[in-house]
Scaffold this active site. Structure first.
Site, short mmCIF file in Angstrom:
data_model
loop_
_atom_site.label_atom_id
_atom_site.label_comp_id
_atom_site.label_asym_id
_atom_site.label_seq_id
_atom_site.Cartn_x
_atom_site.Cartn_y
_atom_site.Cartn_z
CG HIS F 16 -13.16 -13.61 16.96
ND1 HIS F 16 -12.89 -14.37 16.38
CD2 HIS F 16 -15.18 -13.21 17.72
CE1 HIS F 16 -13.71 -15.87 16.13
NE2 HIS F 16 -14.74 -14.82 17.33
CB CYS F 35 -18.56 -17.21 14.15
SG CYS F 35 -19.03 -18.30 15.55
CG HIS F 41 -18.85 -13.15 17.50
ND1 HIS F 41 -18.98 -13.22 16.69
CD2 HIS F 41 -18.51 -14.32 18.35
CE1 HIS F 41 -17.91 -14.28 16.05
NE2 HIS F 41 -17.72 -15.18 17.49
CG HIS F 43 -15.62 -15.69 22.61
ND1 HIS F 43 -16.32 -15.84 22.64
CD2 HIS F 43 -14.87 -16.03 20.90
CE1 HIS F 43 -16.86 -16.31 21.51
NE2 HIS F 43 -16.55 -16.32 20.38
CG ASP F 81 -7.26 -7.33 28.31
OD1 ASP F 81 -8.03 -7.89 28.11
OD2 ASP F 81 -6.76 -7.03 29.22
CG HIS F 82 -10.36 -5.17 27.11
ND1 HIS F 82 -9.87 -5.86 27.74
CD2 HIS F 82 -11.03 -3.78 27.97
CE1 HIS F 82 -10.87 -5.61 28.73
NE2 HIS F 82 -11.54 -4.79 28.64
CD GLU F 128 -13.59 -19.12 20.26
OE1 GLU F 128 -13.14 -18.40 19.18
OE2 GLU F 128 -14.89 -19.72 19.40
#
Lengths: 139, 139, 139, 139, 139, 139
Positions: F16, F35, F41, F43, F81-82, F128
């Site tokens: 994100h 950010c 980037h 998490h 996810d992913h 996060e």
């Protein structure tokens, strides 16, 4: 005076099986899945025991952690650790040993043992694996 | 080309008991302590499976983690998870289900399944609780 | 027979300060930074004690974890837990209480206590915080 | 608009001792046990700081975590980390440095620093070891 | 003099995608699965950096952890944290950003920066999730 | 009958970026800092999903954890996810992908899917990184 809660983590390793004799074998397998495996399985459980009260002016303690340990060990851990929850624990007999039922049963034992003029049991959290836990506050 | 190891963690929840029928009941209690509790106890086990090899030039993988998962699940986890190590697992029968013996038995199953022209099983670590683990590298 | 290592984690909470009386105050502050703070600071330390050996055919143990606990407690933990590493521990006196020096000193105490015909101390890991640890294997 | 809480974990390593000069030495030893050890011991503490508020429509933040860090560092961590809680911290002097008293003292410092038109401090949790923590919400 | 290793954990949050332009889209999807998702995904990575050496007689340090932090931050973390491993990092360009390839690339940067008369980089471990990590020791 | 909550942890790895097109580039950099890094980037997120209800007399379950998994996977994890939270998830488009906004959006999806005559969604916690999380209870 401020009200603070203090929490102690305690651990026990136990075997159990989810099975209701009122259900058929097929129902037990469908409802409980792999938790119905006939020869038991087991977990490393962690219980978090939370006490609420005002810190004592002289000691700075809501309650001595060492005393809390002794009560939690005597009333819960010593009876659960390296035991079978379904066969070895009189106060769990006749119920399904789900985390939900175990945490309520632990409350029933710990609540009277931990009440005093200054403190009361305010919360229990029971971890069954690192991915699931249950909470109960007596209500 | 560099040699890198990749490690995957997998988890299983199982019941077991430490007991040697060649010992008397007293010896079993003295030697195995609470781990000899007759109706079993259990743990959330974690196994770390380590593969050594050279990263492939095209994929950057020593081995696809998804394929490693499939092999570890098929040859170990599916047979251990929510099972009784002493009663339900043919390849553990007749031995004491200590972490030491379980890790050696897992090696015997995983080593041939994970060998290839490019990779080999290089290490296993088995955690029984958060405070103890055993390691084995096949030697 | 396979060689397996078994590892036990033990914990102690201690105060310490890094300071070398052979250095000037300025040098001590420059070299040790906040670890030179005059009235001590402290940590929750975790030590991982690893023993190598062959699992016994009868017990399946390299060594009974309970016996390992007793030795580690008697020779290390009881003397370090809730103590000041610089003032309370004779076998640490006169050295800087860095994790490096503490782990070597623990080795010197544990190695003779843990050697037997079947086992030997093979590794120590000492965690000072969750972000740093040191390892020593006696060489 | 929804109310969300955001929580930041911060860590400090400190020495302390539990001792009340109004008690006799015997009472201190009996009441505080090993925490009364004369030359201090120490811990890696973790504090969880929780802020309540409505996410800002433009930023999506209840509060910028970086700004929260700066306030928590300036008002708490910088004064506690690598320090002696009993000797080095003016706002903890004269009290017993139990986790209960430390968390209430941190609240008194952080609550005014973190209040704004949009946010307020809603909860503090202080971990002393991995097995015990205390909670305070200002009431 | 004993040889001790010291290890520091450092963390970075980064985006990446596994994709080889020499493969067809179908091959990329088949080989890399969800890691080939076109708009990237990401992880909180942890790298463990291990230095071997003899503790200095005066300081008790193999190497000052603060200096180790500075080097690891300057040569790795500052260039990886809150970045896209495939687009933002010159020393990762043209390779697949698997954990295997990233750990080897980190070694190539850190090894010359950390060598001295007294110390050398001896090991790197890179965690991509809590369930998988890779290790590299330069050989 | 007692009311117990049960909590399941689920994990997803996502990319994100925090950026508001209504702000200038300078404002975006000043407000969101690293950010706002242009190429994203990422998490490893963990979400804790808490359901409140009374344990069923026959099963001992508030809700079957396996069924809870299926709903959380179908309505949240499979879509996050992913993936890239800003580009790939229709129900997050047009908002800043802060943890605060993501947890509120997950609530909007999970709350209707998890309500029944016996249970209701009572709490969400979204981690996060290991150092920050947000909580939302629908109010």
């Amino acid at each position: 005076m401020p009200t603070v809660t203090i929490t102690r983590l305690a651990r026990f390793s136990a075997a159990h099986r989810l099975h209701n004799p009122a259900f058929s074998d097929d129902e037990n397998r469908r409802i409980f899945g792999k938790c119905n495996s006939p020869n038991f399985h087991g977990h490393n459980y962690t219980i978090e025991v939370t006490i609420a009260g005002e810190p004592d002016a002289g000691t700075g303690y809501v309650m001595d952690f060492a005393e809390l340990d002794r009560i939690v060990d005597a009333d819960c851990i010593d009876q659960l650790d390296h035991k079978n929850l379904d066969l070895d624990v009189p106060w769990l007999s006749g119920i399904r040993s789900t985390a939900e039922n175990v945490v309520v049963a632990c409350w029933a034992r710990l609540e009277p043992a931990l009440i005093s003029q200054r403190t009361r049991l305010s919360h229990l959290r029971l971890w069954e694996t690192e991915n699931n836990y249950v909470d109960y506050d007596g209500s």
